[in-house]
Design a protein around this motif. Structure first.
Motif, PDB file in Angstrom:
ATOM      1  N   PRO A  80      19.781  41.454  44.297  1.00  0.00           N
ATOM      2  CA  PRO A  80      20.720  40.814  45.224  1.00  0.00           C
ATOM      3  C   PRO A  80      21.223  39.499  44.615  1.00  0.00           C
ATOM      4  N   ILE A  81      22.477  39.179  44.849  1.00  0.00           N
ATOM      5  CA  ILE A  81      23.092  38.000  44.244  1.00  0.00           C
ATOM      6  C   ILE A  81      22.323  36.725  44.559  1.00  0.00           C
ATOM      7  N   VAL A  82      21.888  36.576  45.786  1.00  0.00           N
ATOM      8  CA  VAL A  82      21.163  35.357  46.162  1.00  0.00           C
ATOM      9  C   VAL A  82      19.860  35.255  45.375  1.00  0.00           C
ATOM     10  N   ASP A  83      19.109  36.346  45.300  1.00  0.00           N
ATOM     11  CA  ASP A  83      17.842  36.324  44.564  1.00  0.00           C
ATOM     12  C   ASP A  83      18.075  36.011  43.090  1.00  0.00           C
ATOM     13  N   ARG A  84      19.071  36.643  42.505  1.00  0.00           N
ATOM     14  CA  ARG A  84      19.387  36.400  41.097  1.00  0.00           C
ATOM     15  C   ARG A  84      19.767  34.938  40.877  1.00  0.00           C
ATOM     16  N   SER A  85      20.538  34.370  41.785  1.00  0.00           N
ATOM     17  CA  SER A  85      20.938  32.965  41.667  1.00  0.00           C
ATOM     18  C   SER A  85      19.741  32.034  41.805  1.00  0.00           C
ATOM     19  N   LEU A  89      18.329  29.561  38.818  1.00  0.00           N
ATOM     20  CA  LEU A  89      18.168  28.143  39.100  1.00  0.00           C
ATOM     21  C   LEU A  89      16.746  27.690  38.778  1.00  0.00           C
ATOM     22  N   ALA A  90      15.761  28.407  39.290  1.00  0.00           N
ATOM     23  CA  ALA A  90      14.364  28.034  39.067  1.00  0.00           C
ATOM     24  C   ALA A  90      13.946  28.199  37.615  1.00  0.00           C
ATOM     25  N   THR A  91      14.424  29.247  36.963  1.00  0.00           N
ATOM     26  CA  THR A  91      14.073  29.452  35.557  1.00  0.00           C
ATOM     27  C   THR A  91      14.644  28.326  34.704  1.00  0.00           C
ATOM     28  N   ALA A 109      11.733  27.449  45.015  1.00  0.00           N
ATOM     29  CA  ALA A 109      12.478  28.703  44.902  1.00  0.00           C
ATOM     30  C   ALA A 109      12.037  29.693  45.981  1.00  0.00           C
ATOM     31  N   VAL A 110      10.749  29.748  46.251  1.00  0.00           N
ATOM     32  CA  VAL A 110      10.243  30.640  47.300  1.00  0.00           C
ATOM     33  C   VAL A 110      10.809  30.229  48.661  1.00  0.00           C
ATOM     34  N   GLU A 111      10.883  28.931  48.913  1.00  0.00           N
ATOM     35  CA  GLU A 111      11.459  28.457  50.178  1.00  0.00           C
ATOM     36  C   GLU A 111      12.946  28.818  50.268  1.00  0.00           C
ATOM     37  N   LEU A 112      13.671  28.684  49.154  1.00  0.00           N
ATOM     38  CA  LEU A 112      15.082  29.096  49.146  1.00  0.00           C
ATOM     39  C   LEU A 112      15.203  30.590  49.442  1.00  0.00           C
ATOM     40  N   ALA A 113      14.306  31.378  48.850  1.00  0.00           N
ATOM     41  CA  ALA A 113      14.340  32.824  49.071  1.00  0.00           C
ATOM     42  C   ALA A 113      14.010  33.167  50.526  1.00  0.00           C
ATOM     43  N   LYS A 114      13.100  32.420  51.138  1.00  0.00           N
ATOM     44  CA  LYS A 114      12.788  32.652  52.552  1.00  0.00           C
ATOM     45  C   LYS A 114      14.004  32.347  53.424  1.00  0.00           C
ATOM     46  N   VAL A 126      10.712  36.787  44.261  1.00  0.00           N
ATOM     47  CA  VAL A 126      10.990  35.543  43.525  1.00  0.00           C
ATOM     48  C   VAL A 126       9.690  34.927  43.020  1.00  0.00           C
ATOM     49  N   ASN A 127       8.682  34.876  43.871  1.00  0.00           N
ATOM     50  CA  ASN A 127       7.390  34.309  43.481  1.00  0.00           C
ATOM     51  C   ASN A 127       6.780  35.087  42.313  1.00  0.00           C
ATOM     52  N   GLY A 128       6.828  36.412  42.393  1.00  0.00           N
ATOM     53  CA  GLY A 128       6.247  37.239  41.331  1.00  0.00           C
ATOM     54  C   GLY A 128       6.956  37.065  39.994  1.00  0.00           C
TER      55      GLY A 128
END
Length: 182
Positions: A80-85, A89-91, A109-114, A126-128
């Motif tokens: 998904p675009i959001v997850d990839r973004s 960002l985090a990487t 990043a996990v909080e952004l994904a939530k 994202v966490n994994g």
């Protein structure tokens, strides 16, 4: 210290908005960040957000290589675009921003994904992925500096996840083709 943390959290959210907008409009993140495509009530892009956006754009190929190597059973194009973004960002922050601990980057990043993730399990995904990247980066830091890590793409080269890196720079086919699902 808490104020700086809050400012950076807000900056990450703003940077994510720019990266997401870039993906859905096929416009460069820098053009969006420097233009007036943001909502007026959001105000100007924070300095740290601009650093993140420009960093992700300039190191995208190296970032995508790490993501492709660690996102088991997921090509970048399928995410998904959001997850990839969020992952990009985090990487970037893990690889190139020295004053932010890896654990903080992953937690943010996990909080952004939530909050914004594309799927119910986005935060776990994202966490994994970021956990595996952290281990990979830790291994690179512990490796013998005389032995360079294999980097199929130039670290400063921006790349399109739909096209192999070699096709972007006019060179021969490289390992990037498999990393981008070509």
């Amino acid at each position: 210290m808490a104020a700086k943390r809050h400012e950076r959290t807000s900056a990450r959210r703003a940077a994510l908005q720019v990266l997401y907008t870039s993906e859905i409009t096929d416009e460069s993140p820098a053009a969006i960040a420097e233009g007036n495509r943001r909502l007026e009530e959001d105000g100007p892009l924070p300095e740290y957000a601009l650093k993140l956006v420009l960093g992700v754009e300039s190191h995208r190929c190296a970032i995508d290589d790490h993501l492709a190597a660690t996102s088991e059973n997921w090509s970048l194009a399928r995410m998904p675009i959001v997850d990839r973004s969020i992952l990009r960002l985090a990487t970037f922050e893990m690889m190139y921003v020295d004053d932010v601990p890896t654990s903080v980057t992953i937690n943010e990043a996990v909080e952004l994904a939530k909050d914004f993730g594309g799927e119910d399990e986005s935060h776990r995904f994202v966490n994994g992925v970021l956990g595996r990247i952290a281990k990979m980066l830790e291994g690179e830091a512990d490796a013998d500096p005389a032995v360079p890590s294999p980097t199929p793409c130039a670290a400063d080269e921006a790349c399109d996840p739909e096209a192999p890196c070699a096709a972007q720079d006019g060179g021969a086919a490289s390992d990037c083709e498999s990393a981008h699902g070509a």
